[in-house]
Design an enzyme around this catalytic site. Structure first.
Site, PDB file in Angstrom:
ATOM      1  N   ASN A   1      19.432 -24.773  37.837  1.00  0.00           N
ATOM      2  CA  ASN A   1      19.584 -23.677  38.799  1.00  0.00           C
ATOM      3  C   ASN A   1      20.345 -22.502  38.199  1.00  0.00           C
ATOM      4  OD1 ASN A   1      18.229 -25.018  40.813  1.00  0.00           O
ATOM      5  ND2 ASN A   1      20.055 -25.702  41.888  1.00  0.00           N
TER       6      ASN A   1
ATOM      7  N   LYS B   1      20.821 -30.882  37.987  1.00  0.00           N
ATOM      8  CA  LYS B   1      20.212 -29.886  38.868  1.00  0.00           C
ATOM      9  C   LYS B   1      20.912 -28.541  38.739  1.00  0.00           C
ATOM     10  CE  LYS B   1      18.866 -28.828  43.603  1.00  0.00           C
ATOM     11  NZ  LYS B   1      18.841 -29.268  45.022  1.00  0.00           N
TER      12      LYS B   1
END
Length: 285
Positions: A176, A172
């Site tokens: 990001n 993740k």
């Protein structure tokens, strides 16, 4: 035992509703005064008004942390004397490293969380956009959750215990670290990353640097950050990244706990991540 909630924002309030459904006592950490009323509204039209009691100044044995990463240290420091020796800390935030350097009790247990659920707030009303998957786990890759988490999971839609939470966090964070700073600096929705050659070049440079670092940390790292970032940007084309939203609101961003976390790991290994360093320098932390 009582849960204390640090950060009664959108996701914090949503998780508070799960705690209440599980009949778990709940208090707002560091927030005295009268109870706070919040109304959750689900996409199907269902509504629920929550009464969130203020702090009780009691010892804290279970703390749910849902503040923005950049606000964590300032919010948590006044609570440190109240943490029990075996406090359970559940961190549900973007980015990594928000607890680094804080003098936590030696017997603390930190549970890391990743969620793709979404909500937005209009005053005391919070519109739930989606209740998606939430992963919870610890750095020791424990096969079973602690009892307090096990009691909560049946009441938390889409939540499950995860034994490889570190890998999931890196997956993740790497996406990001590509999407958030580019969309923030260009003041554009996520999908705009996919249709502009200059932004794609920025994205590729950020992704390749992240993959080079993460491969040093984990030889089995898949090295596919660029493709995953484009796929997420396309799937969330109309969305505003959290970093862009913070910048628009004149607030500090999570850059120090996303791209900055990558830089801190790179510094330890003697690596240079020039594209990420430019992003960290360009955005307020």
């Amino acid at each position: 035992m009582t849960w204390h909630l640090l950060g009664a924002g959108n996701i914090g309030t949503l998780v508070a509703s799960y705690l209440i459904q599980a009949q778990q006592p709940l208090r707002l950490a560091g927030r005295g005064g009268p109870p706070v009323l919040r109304t959750l509204i689900w996409p199907q039209g269902a509504q629920r008004t929550l009464t969130l009691p203020g702090d009780d100044d009691a010892p804290i044995s279970q703390l749910l942390i849902t503040t923005k990463a950049q606000d964590t240290a300032a919010a948590l420091r006044p609570l440190l004397p109240r943490l029990t020796d075996t406090v359970l800390l559940v961190r549900l935030q973007n980015g990594l490293g928000s607890l680094d350097g804080l003098p936590l009790p030696d017997g603390s247990r930190i549970i890391e969380g990743i969620t793709t659920s979404g909500a937005w707030r209009d005053g005391p009303r919070i519109q739930v956009v989606a209740e998606n998957d939430t992963l919870l786990g610890d750095a020791d890759a424990s096969p079973e959750p602690p009892a307090a988490i096990a009691a909560l999971l049946p009441h938390w839609p889409g939540a499950r215990w995860c034994t490889d939470i570190r890998r999931q966090q890196w997956l993740k964070l790497s996406v990001n670290a590509v999407i958030n700073p580019i969309t923030a600096l260009n003041d554009c929705p996520n999908g705009a990353l996919c249709d502009d050659p200059a932004r794609q070049q920025q994205a590729r440079a950020l992704a390749e640097e992240a993959d080079a670092l993460l491969r040093r940390l984990d030889p089995d790292w898949p090295g596919d950050t660029y493709g995953r970032a484009l796929a997420v940007a396309q799937a969330t084309a109309a969305n505003m990244s959290s970093m862009r939203a913070d910048l628009r609101a004149g607030q500090r961003t999570e850059i120090a706990f996303i791209n900055g976390w990558l830089l801190r790991q790179a510094d330890r290994l003697g690596m240079s991540l020039p594209s990420h360093r430019l992003m960290v320098a360009a955005l307020p932390a």
